[in-house]
Design a protein around this motif. Structure first.
Motif, PDB file in Angstrom:
ATOM      1  N   GLU A 139       0.899  -1.211   0.099  1.00 24.10           N
ATOM      2  CA  GLU A 139       0.080   0.000   0.008  1.00 24.10           C
ATOM      3  C   GLU A 139       1.040   1.321  -0.133  1.00 24.10           C
ATOM      4  N   LEU A 140       0.301   2.122  -0.528  1.00 22.86           N
ATOM      5  CA  LEU A 140       1.027   3.513  -0.572  1.00 22.86           C
ATOM      6  C   LEU A 140       0.269   4.614  -0.695  1.00 22.86           C
ATOM      7  N   SER A 141       0.914   6.005  -0.653  1.00 26.42           N
ATOM      8  CA  SER A 141       0.105   7.137  -0.949  1.00 26.42           C
ATOM      9  C   SER A 141       0.889   7.953  -1.679  1.00 26.42           C
ATOM     10  N   ILE A 142       0.316   8.793  -2.355  1.00 31.60           N
ATOM     11  CA  ILE A 142       0.903   9.630  -3.135  1.00 31.60           C
ATOM     12  C   ILE A 142       1.041  11.199  -2.575  1.00 31.60           C
ATOM     13  N   THR A 143       2.660  11.546  -2.901  1.00 31.62           N
ATOM     14  CA  THR A 143       2.951  12.914  -2.336  1.00 31.62           C
ATOM     15  C   THR A 143       2.313  14.039  -3.222  1.00 31.62           C
ATOM     16  N   PRO A 144       2.360  15.034  -2.562  1.00 32.61           N
ATOM     17  CA  PRO A 144       1.989  16.668  -3.289  1.00 32.61           C
ATOM     18  C   PRO A 144       2.659  16.665  -4.674  1.00 32.61           C
ATOM     19  N   ALA A 145       4.246  16.210  -4.604  1.00 33.18           N
ATOM     20  CA  ALA A 145       4.692  16.435  -5.842  1.00 33.18           C
ATOM     21  C   ALA A 145       4.386  15.480  -6.861  1.00 33.18           C
ATOM     22  N   GLY A 146       4.006  14.062  -6.463  1.00 34.53           N
ATOM     23  CA  GLY A 146       3.410  12.969  -7.185  1.00 34.53           C
ATOM     24  C   GLY A 146       2.140  13.342  -7.696  1.00 34.53           C
ATOM     25  N   GLU A 147       1.391  14.078  -7.034  1.00 34.97           N
ATOM     26  CA  GLU A 147       0.007  14.550  -7.418  1.00 34.97           C
ATOM     27  C   GLU A 147       0.178  15.468  -8.723  1.00 34.97           C
ATOM     28  N   ARG A 148       1.111  16.238  -8.499  1.00 31.34           N
ATOM     29  CA  ARG A 148       1.345  17.422  -9.727  1.00 31.34           C
ATOM     30  C   ARG A 148       2.093  16.642 -10.950  1.00 31.34           C
ATOM     31  N   VAL A 149       2.722  15.635 -10.816  1.00 27.24           N
ATOM     32  CA  VAL A 149       3.532  14.797 -11.574  1.00 27.24           C
ATOM     33  C   VAL A 149       2.499  14.030 -12.438  1.00 27.24           C
ATOM     34  N   ALA A 150       1.567  13.427 -11.726  1.00 28.81           N
ATOM     35  CA  ALA A 150       0.340  12.643 -12.094  1.00 28.81           C
ATOM     36  C   ALA A 150      -0.661  13.401 -13.177  1.00 28.81           C
ATOM     37  N   GLU A 151      -0.844  14.762 -12.670  1.00 29.58           N
ATOM     38  CA  GLU A 151      -1.778  15.518 -13.265  1.00 29.58           C
ATOM     39  C   GLU A 151      -1.348  15.883 -14.695  1.00 29.58           C
ATOM     40  N   GLN A 152       0.298  16.163 -14.710  1.00 33.82           N
ATOM     41  CA  GLN A 152       0.741  16.455 -15.927  1.00 33.82           C
ATOM     42  C   GLN A 152       0.732  15.355 -16.922  1.00 33.82           C
ATOM     43  N   ALA A 153       1.271  14.145 -16.280  1.00 33.12           N
ATOM     44  CA  ALA A 153       1.223  12.892 -17.025  1.00 33.12           C
ATOM     45  C   ALA A 153      -0.018  12.696 -18.016  1.00 33.12           C
ATOM     46  N   ALA A 154      -1.105  13.084 -17.160  1.00 34.55           N
ATOM     47  CA  ALA A 154      -2.531  12.720 -17.581  1.00 34.55           C
ATOM     48  C   ALA A 154      -2.739  13.652 -18.943  1.00 34.55           C
TER      49      ALA A 154
END
Length: 311
Positions: A55-70
């Motif tokens: 299990e894991l959680s996404i970091t704030p930086a991860g959220e921004r990277v995922a948004e840009q990846a989408a």
């Protein structure tokens, strides 16, 4: 950084679990974990906080990277769509917007005619206000829009399709049922039902019937507002007041029609020009022409269709 690594980021962000993300991407968990770790090292940030049991959680930086990846994958899909469209303008979905006072009355006629001309070009439809549709068109979120006001933007082309007169709708027991036509000045003394602010049809009615500008600011005793023409029609049928409709709205038969009467305006009757607009850079001119031809083929008997060179 690769598209594959970004795909893994999106999968992990969605699944919140390395194992499930790996299954979704059809790779082994070690392969996915190594790719994520490599990307984190390249970027110098932690994208996911690891917990026990995968299990894991996404970091704030991860959220921004995922948004840009989408967003990147949306662009990639757009490139694929452009390539397919370049092969055939009439192949693939067309994103068509229409204002609220056009869509319900034109689309039922338009779609069968368009399907005959372009069976491999399904429509992705959106109803909205002119302002919103125009912004979405400029951003590429829509391919073309059907509007009833001039689009004044150098990046957009527009072609008039038809002129549509306005009509007056009254309850069936209204004295005006005996009249052949209604002068716009006569509306001043009626309890008028209008669309709310933001609808261009409201503005066009107020412009065409100047007497209503005084009524429209005179309070609920003179003017009631609604968010749709169909709600207004039902209120008129119930005896709440009088309204002005585009003539195509009178063609949509409902069970309340027996409680309504429609009368034309005294000439010159107020009207609107319905136009098809698209970006100058839109790479599918045959798709635009197919929509135009389909609209001209509709049986909107109350409108005056405009063909190139007519005006």
């Amino acid at each position: 950084m690769t598209l594959t690594e970004l795909k893994y980021v999106l999968a992990v962000a969605r699944e919140k679990h390395f194992g499930r993300a790996a299954e979704a991407c059809f790779v082994s968990q070690p392969t996915l974990s190594v790719a994520i770790k490599k990307l984190e090292e390249e970027l110098g940030v932690t994208l996911f906080e690891r917990g026990g049991g995968g299990e894991l959680s996404i970091t704030p930086a991860g959220e921004r990277v995922a948004e840009q990846a989408a967003h990147i994958f949306e662009l990639v899909d757009g490139i694929k769509d452009l390539a397919a469209e370049a092969k055939d303008d009439l192949q693939g979905p067309l994103k068509l917007g229409a204002i609220y006072t056009i869509a319900p009355y034109l689309l039922p006629e338009l779609i069968p005619h368009l399907h005959e001309r372009a069976p491999q070009m399904p429509l992705l439809l959106e109803e909205n206000y002119t302002r919103v549709l125009t912004e979405k068109l400029k951003k590429g979120e829509l391919d073309a829009i059907l509007v009833a006001t001039p689009v004044e933007d150098p990046s957009i082309l527009a072609l008039p399709l038809y002129e549509e007169p306005f009509v007056v709708a009254v309850p069936a027991n209204h004295p005006w049922k005996k009249k052949k036509s209604i002068a716009s000045a006569e509306l001043e003394n009626e309890n008028m039902l209008l669309l709310g602010s933001g609808h261009c049809f409201r503005d066009q009615v107020l412009k065409a019937c100047p007497a209503l500008n005084r009524s429209a600011t005179g309070g609920l005793q003179k003017t009631l507002e609604s968010s749709s023409l169909e709600s207004i029609r039902h209120m008129v049928a119930s005896g709440m007041g009088t309204t002005v409709l585009p003539c195509t709205a009178t063609r949509l038969h409902t069970s309340s029609d027996s409680l309504l009467a429609y009368r034309p305006f005294t000439q010159p009757a107020p009207s609107r020009i319905v136009s098809l607009a698209w970006r100058k850079s839109f790479p599918r001119p045959r798709a635009i022409e197919a929509v135009r031809q389909a609209i001209l083929a509709t049986s909107l008997g109350c409108v005056d269709k405009i063909r190139p060179g007519k005006r």
